[in-house]
Design an enzyme around this catalytic site. Structure first.
Site, PDB file in Angstrom:
ATOM      1  N   SER A   1       3.474  -2.285  10.386  1.00  0.00           N
ATOM      2  CA  SER A   1       4.944  -2.208  10.603  1.00  0.00           C
ATOM      3  C   SER A   1       5.572  -3.649  10.029  1.00  0.00           C
ATOM      4  CB  SER A   1       5.229  -1.870  11.943  1.00  0.00           C
ATOM      5  OG  SER A   1       4.823  -0.431  12.262  1.00  0.00           O
TER       6      SER A   1
ATOM      7  N   GLU B   1      -6.715   4.490   7.932  1.00  0.00           N
ATOM      8  CA  GLU B   1      -6.688   6.026   7.426  1.00  0.00           C
ATOM      9  C   GLU B   1      -8.095   6.522   6.872  1.00  0.00           C
ATOM     10  OE1 GLU B   1      -3.067   5.609   5.719  1.00  0.00           O
ATOM     11  OE2 GLU B   1      -2.052   5.182   7.362  1.00  0.00           O
TER      12      GLU B   1
ATOM     13  N   HIS C   1      -9.433   1.132   4.795  1.00  0.00           N
ATOM     14  CA  HIS C   1      -8.082   1.252   5.560  1.00  0.00           C
ATOM     15  C   HIS C   1      -8.443   2.102   6.748  1.00  0.00           C
ATOM     16  CE1 HIS C   1      -4.190   2.384   6.241  1.00  0.00           C
ATOM     17  NE2 HIS C   1      -3.641   1.549   5.632  1.00  0.00           N
TER      18      HIS C   1
ATOM     19  N   LYS D   1       0.145   4.370  -0.484  1.00  0.00           N
ATOM     20  CA  LYS D   1      -0.747   5.380   0.213  1.00  0.00           C
ATOM     21  C   LYS D   1      -0.553   6.683  -0.584  1.00  0.00           C
ATOM     22  CE  LYS D   1       0.130   3.341   4.936  1.00  0.00           C
ATOM     23  NZ  LYS D   1      -0.143   3.504   6.298  1.00  0.00           N
TER      24      LYS D   1
ATOM     25  N   GLU E   1      -5.310  -5.115  10.424  1.00  0.00           N
ATOM     26  CA  GLU E   1      -4.344  -4.128  10.850  1.00  0.00           C
ATOM     27  C   GLU E   1      -4.607  -3.297  12.052  1.00  0.00           C
ATOM     28  OE1 GLU E   1      -2.270  -2.691   6.957  1.00  0.00           O
ATOM     29  OE2 GLU E   1      -4.091  -1.607   7.048  1.00  0.00           O
TER      30      GLU E   1
ATOM     31  N   ASN F   1       0.809  -1.232  -0.147  1.00  0.00           N
ATOM     32  CA  ASN F   1      -0.215  -0.190  -0.006  1.00  0.00           C
ATOM     33  C   ASN F   1       0.884   1.173  -0.118  1.00  0.00           C
ATOM     34  OD1 ASN F   1      -1.741   2.051   0.395  1.00  0.00           O
ATOM     35  ND2 ASN F   1      -2.257   1.462   2.462  1.00  0.00           N
TER      36      ASN F   1
ATOM     37  N   GLY G   1       2.303   2.329  10.668  1.00  0.00           N
ATOM     38  CA  GLY G   1       3.360   3.204  10.603  1.00  0.00           C
ATOM     39  C   GLY G   1       4.023   3.710  11.978  1.00  0.00           C
TER      40      GLY G   1
HETATM   41  C1  PEP Z   1      -0.723   0.058   6.174  1.00  0.00           C
HETATM   42  O1  PEP Z   1      -0.656   1.213   5.807  1.00  0.00           O
HETATM   43  O2  PEP Z   1      -1.647  -0.801   5.562  1.00  0.00           O
HETATM   44  C2  PEP Z   1       0.388  -0.477   6.788  1.00  0.00           C
HETATM   45  C3  PEP Z   1       0.430  -1.573   7.324  1.00  0.00           C
HETATM   46  O3  PEP Z   1       1.382   0.519   6.994  1.00  0.00           O
HETATM   47  P1  PEP Z   1       2.845   0.045   7.667  1.00  0.00           P
HETATM   48  O4  PEP Z   1       3.302  -0.958   7.029  1.00  0.00           O
HETATM   49  O5  PEP Z   1       3.673   1.447   7.252  1.00  0.00           O
HETATM   50  O6  PEP Z   1       2.568   0.115   9.084  1.00  0.00           O
END
Ligand code: PEP
Length: 254
Positions: free
Chosen positions: A210, A96, A94, A11, A164, A9, A170
């Site tokens: 992460s 976000e 997601h 973003k 998630e 992803n 992040g």
């Molecule tokens: C994500 O945005 O779906 C995500 C898991 O980000 P990150 O791997 O940076 O934590």
């Protein structure tokens, strides 16, 4: 047998030129990895350019969001019909989007339905916030998020779930493999409860939060984890290829 998936992803990162350069940097390495579905999700404006580069390769393309109406006066939105034919997958719900754009489980459900009706495969993201985790209500949150989208049709149509935990996205603080495995096991039981054992056995449930080249191997050793949705590390070609290779070695179906 569930084929693992590693999804990137990107973003709101990369201009079209950046995206082209990033696809070119990771494509040879990704294309060589077998036994794992490899998916990249660049920004909307780069889908066409990325799609051209991916033609004839084993790497799949997805969008990061979609609106639920087919067309009309919805300035700035992108409809499932616009994405169909351009990409195969779309990330829906997601955290976000839920956090900054007020997407409720009901809105997410409408998006899942609309995406499927247009022939897209949704990657449905669910996960609890830190305060919900600390309050011990992770199970309730996931149940609410998943139940809105629990429909037998979804699972027959290639829907992928991504667990998630918001506190891990992040932050550099991944869930431990054991934590992620236990929660994904819980989600699989929820699917079984609503839709039966076959749907639960068949659905791919990824972990996201992460994920890096340093922790993917441990995550993939867990029996419930079918792959990863990767944010930050998917923007680094070498890291993303390494994550995909390690997933193939640990859990690949080839
Ligand atoms: C994500 O945005 O779906 C995500 C898991 O980000 P990150 O791997 O940076 O934590």
């Amino acid at each position: 047998m569930r084929v693992p998936m590693i999804a990137g992803n990107w973003k709101m990162n990369t201009t079209v030129d950046d995206a082209v350069a990033l696809v070119k940097a990771m494509l040879p390495g990704l294309d060589r990895v077998g036994g794992v579905d490899k998916l990249i999700c660049p920004p909307f404006v780069s889908l066409a350019a990325a799609g051209d580069l991916l033609k004839g390769t084993s790497v799949k393309l997805g969008a990061q969001n979609v609106f639920y109406e087919a067309k009309g006066a919805y300035t700035g939105e992108v409809s499932p019909l616009m994405l169909a034919g351009m990409c195969e997958y779309v990330i829906v719900g997601h955290s976000e989007r839920r956090q900054y754009f007020n997407e409720t489980p009901e809105i997410v459900d409408k998006k899942v339905k609309a995406a499927l009706a247009a022939g897209l495969k949704p990657v449905l993201c669910i996960g609890e916030r830190l305060e919900e985790n600390e309050a011990g209500i992770t199970g309730e949150v996931l149940t609410r998020q998943l139940t809105a989208s629990a429909d037998q049709m979804y699972f027959k149509s290639g829907l992928v779930i991504a667990y998630e935990p918001v506190w891990a996205i992040g932050t550099g603080k991944s869930a431990t493999p054991e934590q992620a495995n236990a929660t994904i096991g819980f989600i699989r039981k929820l699917v079984a409860h609503h839709l039966g054992a076959d749907a639960a056995e068949g659905v791919r449930i990824l972990y996201g939060g992460s994920v890096t080249a340093d922790n993917i191997a441990g995550l993939m050793q867990q029996p419930e984890i079918d792959g990863a949705l990767v944010g930050g590390a998917s923007l680094k070609a070498d890291d993303f290829v390494s994550i995909t290779k390690q997933a193939s070695e640990a859990g690949g179906a080839a």
